[in-house]
Design a protein around this motif. Sequence first.
Motif, PDB file in Angstrom:
ATOM      1  N   TYR A 333       0.826  -1.206   0.000  1.00  0.00           N
ATOM      2  CA  TYR A 333       0.000   0.000   0.000  1.00  0.00           C
ATOM      3  C   TYR A 333       0.866   1.263   0.000  1.00  0.00           C
ATOM      4  O   TYR A 333       0.553   2.252  -0.659  1.00  0.00           O
ATOM      5  N   SER A 338      -3.017  -0.754  -5.290  1.00  0.00           N
ATOM      6  CA  SER A 338      -4.389  -0.675  -4.795  1.00  0.00           C
ATOM      7  C   SER A 338      -4.849  -2.030  -4.286  1.00  0.00           C
ATOM      8  O   SER A 338      -4.215  -3.064  -4.513  1.00  0.00           O
ATOM      9  N   ASN A 439      -8.139   0.033   2.464  1.00  0.00           N
ATOM     10  CA  ASN A 439      -7.723   0.827   1.324  1.00  0.00           C
ATOM     11  C   ASN A 439      -7.075   2.154   1.673  1.00  0.00           C
ATOM     12  O   ASN A 439      -6.471   2.785   0.814  1.00  0.00           O
ATOM     13  N   THR A 444      -0.322   4.811   4.170  1.00  0.00           N
ATOM     14  CA  THR A 444      -0.630   5.336   2.851  1.00  0.00           C
ATOM     15  C   THR A 444      -0.865   6.834   2.915  1.00  0.00           C
ATOM     16  O   THR A 444      -0.418   7.592   2.055  1.00  0.00           O
TER      17      THR A 444
END
Length: 576
Positions: A333, A338, A439, A444
């Motif tokens: 990440y 993704s 995500n 990130t």
Amino acid sequence: MTDKNDQNTRGGCCGSFTNYITSAKCLLYFGHALSTWGDRMWHFAVSLFLVELYGNSLLLTAVYGLVVAGSVLILGAIIGDWVDKNPRLKVAQTSLIVQNVSVIICGFILMMVFLHKTDLLTLYNGWVLTSCYILIITIANIANLASTATGITIQRDWIVVVAGDDRSKLADMNATIRRIDQLTNILAPMAVGQIMTFGSPVIGCGFISGWNLVSMCVEYFLLWKVYQKTPALALKAAPKADETELKQLNLHKDIESNVQEGSHLMGEKDPKKYEFENEKEPGCASQIAEPFRTFREGWISYYNQPVFLAGMGLSFLYMTVLGFDCITTGYAYTQGLSGSVLSLLMAASAITGIMGTVAFTRLREKCGLVRTGVISGVTQMACLTLCVVSVFMPGSPLDLSVSPFEDIRNRLIPSKEFSPIVSTERPETFTTGMHNLLNETYPTKIYTEMSPQPVSLISVSLLFAGVIAARIGLWAFDLTVTQLLQENVIESERGIINGVQNSMNYLLDLVHFIMVILAPNPEAFGLLVLISVAFVVTGHMMYFRFAQKTLGNQLFLCCPDRKTVSNEAESNVSVV
């Protein structure tokens, strides 16, 4: 006449198919598929549940992982000894019930916590909620220990008995079991992930609890049918005579001789009464020390096994960050991959793992079991050279000038010059929390603000290319060592030896997590890759030494005939 032949052909095909799906081997596959599916769903979900409960923090998940690893490390030999000393059906049924009931109870507690978390926070200053966390981790750990016992008894003992003396059948069954593992590793988390994403944590807990309840009943029935169809499972080799049994035997002989010699002086005396008077029950201290003796004797017995170096070599492969665990995923990440790309990479990894199981069966037939391990090891190390190269390619964040403790210091003492914009508000829905967790992880966000420029994907591409390709050699090697343990460990010690093997695996896995804790920043990940490759090479060197001691000068005989392969398989223990 032609119609009758067609009917006989169809009847023969249907009969063969019916015989296969009702055979002990196929029923064992069905039971393992159900068990593995439930395990994968639970292990995937419980980590996410703990993260969601603790406000998107990894603290509870880390504690859970540490408790699980430490428990198997300490209790692995004791669990294996329990498997050895009890009837096969009793062990399988007990571990099955304990595992599934623990998951059901844990799921119910999680449901209650999710529904009443706000109320629990206000009771006794939050101590009730903390107690619930402790209870959840404890019960989940019990479920994992029961799962360990199930794996030892089914995959290391029952499968050997069902295969009988046919080593080729045993190899095929081991490979099929691994293929089931690979498929469930991908499909089960996907299924439960969809339920939790589009539903709620309460629905997820309820689904997993319901699944384990139904699965427990079906697996119990399948175990009983396999046991009925394989009479050899009812015959279990007695453990080796221990010192207490020898002492009792000698005591009985001494009693008889003493009674016969002294009866004319002291009169007749009942031998049973004399034995009762001289026989002492084990004291409390002896009973307390029994688990420690089992632990020590299990590790000593493991060290004395002819396949000790092969087992140690497999354990060293667990000390690696080169897999699709949370650590490597988190690093991906930070490098701009993704979630959809990672899911495709995991699917590719499963495919290469299945290719490894196919390669294992072919290599074993042509080159023998021991040489298969050598070829698998060379294949894995060759593929991992891509990972080594990736450390020095464009896009690699390797920077040894960065202190490995800098990330920890920044978290404990925030800097005024750099303060990443991270929302501290807790997501209102579980769906949002899952999205943030999978995500939009914390690393990130940091790297998005620090490095707005696109990062080169050459390094991370080579890294995952090496990891995925190496799965072929990894799973072929895993199957090789598994079958070596199955064939070369005597029946009365299969449980305790495989229990110690599991402990060694968890020990090296625990070391790899500690290594990541000491160097958590992405700049040090390249160093972790190099250390991981070094451990993998060391593990294969141990196996190469085992192979050299086993086959001697015939080790590099590339393609011996089938007779030679069979003779080597029969004599590999005596050679060692």
